[in-house]
Design a protein around this motif. Structure first.
Motif, short mmCIF file in Angstrom:
data_model
loop_
_atom_site.label_atom_id
_atom_site.label_comp_id
_atom_site.label_asym_id
_atom_site.label_seq_id
_atom_site.Cartn_x
_atom_site.Cartn_y
_atom_site.Cartn_z
N PHE A 9 0.89 -1.27 0.17
CA PHE A 9 0.07 -0.10 0.17
C PHE A 9 0.79 1.38 -0.05
O PHE A 9 1.69 1.29 0.86
CB PHE A 9 -0.65 -0.18 1.26
N ARG A 31 -11.17 -7.27 1.87
CA ARG A 31 -11.99 -6.04 1.72
C ARG A 31 -11.84 -5.15 2.93
O ARG A 31 -12.21 -4.10 2.95
CB ARG A 31 -13.38 -6.42 1.30
N LEU A 88 -8.77 -3.14 2.82
CA LEU A 88 -8.87 -2.02 1.62
C LEU A 88 -9.72 -0.96 2.27
O LEU A 88 -9.49 0.32 2.05
CB LEU A 88 -9.54 -2.69 0.63
N TRP A 145 -8.56 2.80 2.07
CA TRP A 145 -9.34 4.25 1.52
C TRP A 145 -9.59 5.25 2.39
O TRP A 145 -9.55 6.44 2.25
CB TRP A 145 -10.57 3.56 0.87
N ILE A 149 -1.98 0.64 -4.67
CA ILE A 149 -2.09 -0.78 -4.57
C ILE A 149 -1.37 -1.70 -5.22
O ILE A 149 -1.64 -1.69 -6.45
CB ILE A 149 -3.51 -0.97 -4.15
N VAL A 176 -0.73 -5.41 -5.97
CA VAL A 176 -1.22 -6.81 -5.74
C VAL A 176 -0.47 -8.08 -6.23
O VAL A 176 0.38 -7.77 -7.18
CB VAL A 176 -2.71 -6.93 -6.19
N GLN A 192 -6.74 -10.63 -5.74
CA GLN A 192 -6.55 -9.30 -5.06
C GLN A 192 -6.62 -8.18 -6.05
O GLN A 192 -7.34 -7.00 -5.52
CB GLN A 192 -5.10 -9.32 -4.76
N SER A 195 -9.67 -5.29 -5.21
CA SER A 195 -9.09 -4.01 -5.04
C SER A 195 -9.74 -2.94 -6.10
O SER A 195 -10.23 -1.89 -5.53
CB SER A 195 -7.74 -3.81 -5.41
N GLU A 196 -10.14 -3.56 -7.27
CA GLU A 196 -10.57 -2.51 -8.11
C GLU A 196 -12.39 -2.12 -7.92
O GLU A 196 -12.64 -1.39 -8.04
CB GLU A 196 -10.50 -3.20 -9.60
N SER A 206 -13.30 -2.48 -4.82
CA SER A 206 -13.38 -1.46 -3.54
C SER A 206 -12.99 -0.21 -3.96
O SER A 206 -13.69 0.61 -3.41
CB SER A 206 -12.01 -2.12 -2.75
N LYS A 207 -12.06 -0.09 -4.93
CA LYS A 207 -11.90 1.50 -5.61
C LYS A 207 -13.25 2.04 -6.07
O LYS A 207 -13.76 3.10 -5.72
CB LYS A 207 -11.02 1.51 -6.42
N ILE A 244 -3.58 0.79 -9.25
CA ILE A 244 -3.68 -0.37 -9.01
C ILE A 244 -3.07 -1.33 -9.76
O ILE A 244 -3.62 -1.39 -11.28
CB ILE A 244 -5.15 -0.82 -8.59
#
Length: 209
Positions: A47, A108, A111, A115, A138, A140, A145, A149-150, A152-153, A172
């Protein structure tokens, strides 16, 4: 100063060196190994949240985090020094390597902390810290992952948009080479409790689950 906020190319980067920096391997707080590969179902992720001192402290305090370390990634220079990274001539950003147990702390949820606890819309800066080494990132280690991550973004961007805040600039990407930072940077705020911490969020949080 603006020059430091422009990402360099591989051809422009400092060459670095073949030999890795010599870094103590023992975590100052929880005595885990800084370099050991994840075991027993644990995972790792990198991160970037601006200055890595405060970011690392944030993560080592979380239940489910096995180990943390700080270093450099996302750029071109081999085995860079802190001074080289701060020059803006390596392409690296300051990152925290987080080794975590997803059975205790699912990605999750991890993350969500990432954020909420910095401003991912500031581009090549974080607060008063200016430069490409402070960009949000981020990195991965597998497709799952990346997908999480995407997603979550996208979720956090929707929350920011609702609050009329900015557009996320976080990169990412698959993790490249991770270079450990010098020993004095590792767990810096445990060794220096009154040290600088530039960590700050947007004030926008995920709804409680």
């Amino acid at each position: 100063m603006k020059q430091k906020q422009i990402m360099i190319t591989a051809d422009q980067a400092l060459p670095g060196r073949e030999q890795a920096l010599i870094v103590d391997d023992v975590h100052y707080v929880n005595h885990s190994s800084l370099t050991a590969s994840p075991e027993n179902g644990c995972q790792e992720i990198l991160f970037g949240m601006g200055c890595f001192w405060g970011a690392e402290r944030l993560f080592w305090q979380l239940d489910g985090v096995v180990s943390t370390s700080v270093g450099y990634s996302g750029g071109y220079t081999r085995n860079p020094t802190y001074e080289e990274v701060c020059s803006g001539q390596t392409g690296h950003t300051e990152v925290v390597r987080v080794v975590f147990d997803p059975q205790v702390l699912p990605l999750r949820q991890l993350l969500n902390v990432f954020w909420e606890r910095h401003d991912p819309s500031q581009g090549m800066r974080q607060g008063n810290d200016l430069g490409t080494q402070y960009r949000s990132a981020i990195y991965v280690y597998d497709q799952e992952q990346l997908t999480i991550s995407e997603q979550s973004k996208e979720t956090y961007q929707a929350l920011l948009t609702e609050q009329k805040q900015g557009t996320i600039t976080t990169e990412i990407l698959p993790a490249g080479k991770y270079y450990l930072a010098e020993t004095y940077h590792q767990q810096y705020l445990a060794k220096n409790p009154n040290g600088y911490c530039g960590l700050g969020g947007t004030g926008v949080c995920f709804p409680p689950e």
